[in-house]
Write a protein that holds these residues in place. Structure first.
Motif, mmCIF file in Angstrom:
data_model
loop_
_atom_site.group_PDB
_atom_site.id
_atom_site.type_symbol
_atom_site.label_atom_id
_atom_site.label_comp_id
_atom_site.label_asym_id
_atom_site.label_seq_id
_atom_site.Cartn_x
_atom_site.Cartn_y
_atom_site.Cartn_z
ATOM 1 N N LEU A 1 2.035 3.727 -3.497
ATOM 2 C CA LEU A 1 2.367 2.342 -3.833
ATOM 3 C C LEU A 1 1.423 1.374 -3.131
ATOM 4 N N GLN A 2 1.170 1.595 -1.865
ATOM 5 C CA GLN A 2 0.309 0.684 -1.118
ATOM 6 C C GLN A 2 -1.110 0.663 -1.667
ATOM 7 N N ARG A 3 -1.639 1.827 -2.036
ATOM 8 C CA ARG A 3 -2.992 1.866 -2.611
ATOM 9 C C ARG A 3 -3.055 1.059 -3.901
ATOM 10 N N GLN A 4 -2.035 1.181 -4.743
ATOM 11 C CA GLN A 4 -2.047 0.459 -6.006
ATOM 12 C C GLN A 4 -1.892 -1.049 -5.782
ATOM 13 N N LEU A 5 -1.027 -1.432 -4.860
ATOM 14 C CA LEU A 5 -0.857 -2.858 -4.572
ATOM 15 C C LEU A 5 -2.170 -3.468 -4.101
#
Length: 453
Positions: free
Chosen positions: A437-441
């Protein structure tokens, strides 16, 4: 206050037509809902955003806030924008419409906010959500849910101008502000600190015809003028007025009212009778305060009330209990979390009886923001329900900070992105690896605040 008649009326069982079936359904079109719907759709999900009004913006439009708070933080003495991603897209669209002011500094340079025109937010939000590929359904009110077991929401029931319908989804995101969907699904929630003492609501209004040159920096002097008027016998429902000019300097917004029940306690925005009485009370307070402005404030002698907001501005009702509750300590100590999905730079802003109680981070001695953890979006005991915005998992005082629009954009983008990523790998959102999730955000332009100690 009106008291509904006791008793019940039996309704016959009905066959409810299905409006549609989606990967993601978002309830509520405020900053959190706008960001959630756009992010889920951009992530490849069929997405429906349900909104009870005929426009988006939430309290920013329906309650006349016309001011983004929480987009900025005081980072070691420097004011900087710390909310990005979907928020940047919306801001750019509003600026292109000529409806976005430059950020203005408040509270002696401690923080900044950004005013805007209601119409620009409505139009820009329409375009942002629809261009993402999400669908909009206006004039639709949630009235019930159907569960598939105790942990899974199968359908939301809505009332529309076309009648009652059911909407099915793999994942639901409650951005209603009041936690309506979560409450109907049986998710645990809190109100206030003792179940009753929530923050007081306000009714916002806008003023036009102000002589900007004569008014000058009147926003720095309204408090003194009110104190002088009180010595002469006038009474105000709340101290600490927030009255500022809009992009057109002849137009000002006023945040000065405070709405209470007969016993002096705050109005509960989920109580129909209290809310109805509050609408009338707010308009009465506005008329009285506006009379004071025309009498006492330079530049306001020929002004007039341009608009009273369509509804009372609600700050706090239900706060859904999630896997983690953001606290006052987290805000004031600028807490870090390994599952950060963005940041909050707003201070503790508790609307108490007759006033506003502010508590600040160490400014300028700290980075001025706290991380918002993914766990605060995960409704405890629910598998396919995310909650974003002011009804997310926070304590009373934690919510007094992160409820503002900046934090809502952050939570909404994370919730929509998580729903899309979880759908791709067929996992419940709770089981999604947070690093994914953090990479995509970050790839989508969000700022997670992991670069500043």
């Amino acid at each position: 206050m009106h008291s509904p008649q006791p008793g019940f009326l039996h309704e016959p069982i009905r066959e409810t037509p299905i409006w549609g079936e989606y990967d993601v359904v978002v309830l509520g079109g405020g900053p959190a809902g706008i960001a959630a719907a756009a992010s889920a759709a951009r992530g490849g999900c069929t997405t429906l955003l349900i909104e009870r009004y005929g426009f988006l913006g939430g309290m920013g439009t329906a309650a006349g806030v016309t001011n983004f708070c929480g987009l900025h933080a005081n980072v070691h003495g420097t004011l900087r924008q710390v909310v990005h991603g979907v928020a940047d897209d919306l801001l750019a669209r509003m600026d292109g419409l000529g409806g976005l002011s430059e950020p203005h500094v408040m509270f002696g340079g401690k923080i900044a906010a950004q005013a805007y025109d209601n119409a620009a937010l409505k139009v820009a939000a329409d375009g942002l959500v629809l261009d993402s590929g999400a669908q909009l359904l206006f004039h639709a009110t949630l009235v019930g849910v159907q569960m598939d077991g105790p942990r899974t929401v199968r359908a939301a029931f809505i009332e529309t101008r076309s009648g009652r319908h059911a909407v099915l989804a793999r994942t639901f995101i409650d951005c209603s502000g009041d936690g309506d969907l979560a409450a109907l699904a049986g998710a645990p929630f809190e109100k206030g600190t003792s179940g009753q003492d929530m923050m007081y609501p306000s009714t916002m209004f806008r003023i036009n015809g102000v002589d900007a040159a004569a008014a000058g920096d009147a926003y720095n002097h309204f408090g003194r003028l009110m104190e002088e008027a009180e010595k002469r016998g006038r009474r105000f429902p709340r101290k600490t007025p927030i009255i500022r000019p809009q992009k057109n300097p002849t137009e000002w917004r006023a945040n000065v009212t405070q709405l209470a029940n007969a016993d002096g306690g705050p109005v509960d925005g989920t109580d129909a009778a209290q809310l109805s009485d509050a609408e009338v009370q707010g308009r009465r307070q506005i008329v009285d305060f506006f009379q004071f402005l025309r009498e006492a404030a330079p530049g306001f002698q020929n002004a007039y009330i341009l608009e009273i907001a369509p509804q009372v501005g609600i700050r706090e009702t239900r706060r859904v209990i999630g896997d983690y509750q953001l606290t006052e300590h987290d805000v004031l100590q600028c807490a870090s979390f390994e599952d950060s999905i963005g940041v909050n730079g707003w201070m503790i802003e508790e609307h108490v009886a007759g006033n506003i109680a502010f508590r600040w981070q160490d400014i300028p001695g700290s980075r001025g923001f706290n991380h918002l953890p993914y766990r605060m979006l995960l409704s405890r005991g629910m598998d396919n329900l995310l909650v974003a915005g002011r009804c997310a998992s926070m304590t009373h005082l934690g919510q007094s900070a992160a409820r503002v629009s900046g934090g809502c954009f952050v939570m909404g983008q994370a919730a929509g992105t998580a729903a899309a990523l979880a759908a791709k790998v067929k996992l419940p959102p709770r089981d999604l690896p947070v690093q994914t999730l953090q990479r995509q955000l970050e790839a989508d332009g969000a700022y997670l605040g992991r670069d500043v100690a």
